[in-house]
Design a protein around this motif. Sequence first.
Motif, short mmCIF file in Angstrom:
data_model
loop_
_atom_site.label_atom_id
_atom_site.label_comp_id
_atom_site.label_asym_id
_atom_site.label_seq_id
_atom_site.Cartn_x
_atom_site.Cartn_y
_atom_site.Cartn_z
N SER A 10 2.50 -1.67 4.86
CA SER A 10 3.28 -2.81 4.36
C SER A 10 2.39 -3.92 3.79
CB SER A 10 4.14 -3.39 5.49
OG SER A 10 3.32 -3.85 6.56
N ASP A 11 1.07 -3.83 3.99
CA ASP A 11 0.16 -4.83 3.42
C ASP A 11 0.21 -4.78 1.89
OD1 ASP A 11 -0.58 -5.61 5.93
OD2 ASP A 11 -2.61 -4.81 5.84
N ILE A 52 -1.75 7.09 -5.75
CA ILE A 52 -3.09 6.55 -5.44
C ILE A 52 -3.46 6.88 -4.00
CG2 ILE A 52 -4.43 4.44 -5.15
CD1 ILE A 52 -3.00 3.27 -7.52
N GLU A 53 -4.67 7.43 -3.82
CA GLU A 53 -5.14 7.81 -2.49
C GLU A 53 -6.47 7.13 -2.18
OE1 GLU A 53 -5.55 11.99 -2.80
OE2 GLU A 53 -3.40 12.40 -2.63
N ARG A 54 -6.78 7.00 -0.90
CA ARG A 54 -8.09 6.47 -0.51
C ARG A 54 -9.17 7.46 -0.91
NH1 ARG A 54 -8.53 4.14 5.49
NH2 ARG A 54 -10.60 3.62 4.63
N ALA A 55 -10.31 6.94 -1.37
CA ALA A 55 -11.38 7.80 -1.85
C ALA A 55 -11.95 8.68 -0.74
CB ALA A 55 -12.48 6.95 -2.48
N ASN A 56 -11.89 8.21 0.51
CA ASN A 56 -12.44 8.99 1.62
C ASN A 56 -11.42 9.96 2.21
OD1 ASN A 56 -10.73 7.37 3.11
ND2 ASN A 56 -12.36 6.21 4.13
N LEU A 88 0.83 -1.20 0.00
CA LEU A 88 0.00 0.00 0.00
C LEU A 88 0.87 1.26 0.00
CD1 LEU A 88 -2.73 -1.15 2.55
CD2 LEU A 88 -3.06 -0.76 0.09
N ASP A 89 2.00 1.22 0.69
CA ASP A 89 2.92 2.36 0.67
C ASP A 89 3.42 2.64 -0.74
OD1 ASP A 89 2.76 2.99 3.34
OD2 ASP A 89 4.53 1.82 3.92
N LYS A 90 3.70 1.57 -1.50
CA LYS A 90 4.19 1.75 -2.87
C LYS A 90 3.08 2.32 -3.75
CE LYS A 90 7.00 1.41 -6.35
NZ LYS A 90 8.15 2.34 -6.46
N LYS A 110 -8.70 9.37 3.84
CA LYS A 110 -7.92 8.88 4.98
C LYS A 110 -6.67 8.16 4.51
CE LYS A 110 -12.02 8.24 7.89
NZ LYS A 110 -12.82 7.27 8.70
N ALA A 111 -5.73 7.97 5.44
CA ALA A 111 -4.49 7.26 5.12
C ALA A 111 -4.74 5.76 5.11
CB ALA A 111 -3.42 7.61 6.15
N PHE A 112 -3.91 5.04 4.36
CA PHE A 112 -3.98 3.57 4.38
C PHE A 112 -3.48 3.06 5.73
CE2 PHE A 112 -3.35 4.25 -0.26
CZ PHE A 112 -4.53 3.66 -0.70
#
Length: 405
Positions: A283-284, A271-275, A263-265, A277-279
């Motif tokens: 590392s997932d 790419i950002e969350r639609a709402n 998700l960091d990559k 907020k941070a992922f």
Amino acid sequence: MPLRKTAKGLLSAAALSLALMLPAGPAAAEAGFQRWVASFRSVAADNGISGSTYDRAFRGVTSADPEVLEKARFQPEFTAPVWDYFDNRVHDQSIAVGREMARKWKPWLDRIEAKYGVDRYILLAIWSMESNYGEILKNDKVMRNVVRSLATLAYGDQRRAKFARTQLIAALKILQRGDIDESHLVGSWAGAMGHTQFIPTSYQAYAVDADGNGKRDIWNSVPDALATAANLLKKNGWQAGKTWGYEVVLPAGQKFPTGSLTLDKWASLGIERANGKAFKRGSDVATLKVPDGRGGPAFLMTKNFSVIKRYNNADKYALAVGLLADEIAGYGGLVQDWKRPFTKLSFEEKQELQKRLSAHGYYDGKSDGKIGEGSRSAIKAFQAQLGLTPDGHPSMEVLKFLRRN
């Protein structure tokens, strides 16, 4: 549902099935089916099924089920737009009933979630998707004798014969163990059973007696059914405390790699969350999916999305489960909606649409808010009568015409 290992002796039954395919004429067909049942008895015995169990299972089963063969032979491929699939599954009623079931079954959901680590809202969404929270089990037109259905497929459907023989042996073992009696061993035309629609081999692998009555009863015990679904997900790698995925916003005009990245990559690629907020847990690992193209909603799918697919190996199914679960939990729906060329109706408005089409003589099905081929054909006929483009869409525009007429 994942298949388990093949029962002994079933390969040798292939030639038997082909040799005894449905002859012409009802009487000949019934006689042929009865010969097949008599011959399959030895296959069942080789797999540990007692004669008394076999006799109980087939008592009153004298002929193949023609409706099962019809459904098996005429399964149209799903070609409707992507929004159609989700609109029929993630809607006002499925969300409201899911929240009601969450309250009603909270003590059991607490126990199941604690034992298996599977999110309760995922289980509720699966329950909704599989049997409309058990409502489908009350429909005698849908629920069938599992032994008869599987014997019909094993005897009369060359494509599914091997699958059906394996499932039939598993169903007979369920009867022999005593989890359910023959009069209540019912399921879909293909043998999927209970509140959470397990095929017999998957039932054998994952069924749980959650309520402690000595039987793994996914037909009548909601705790057993939900725990069984949780057990399947856990044994296939469900990661407790983690989500199935995130709706995201993609930077315009940018191409992205296929495959999985952290998700960091993904975030580093814009790419950002639609709402907004941070992922969580950067590392997932996740995979990017755009089921409605770049103009529709986009998602980063994590490991649990793949685990849901072990229940039903289709992206749309797993995504619908995830989206419905989030709605039941109160997290909210999509930020970017599906690409529809019309104004969407609520569930109640779809029911009104069907009732008005019926009143005008265009529709003779149930006013259940689910838009299938019957509803679309009725909409097209109404649109054609008015000189509109017959696209069959369940739109506010069509409903307004019906209200005026």
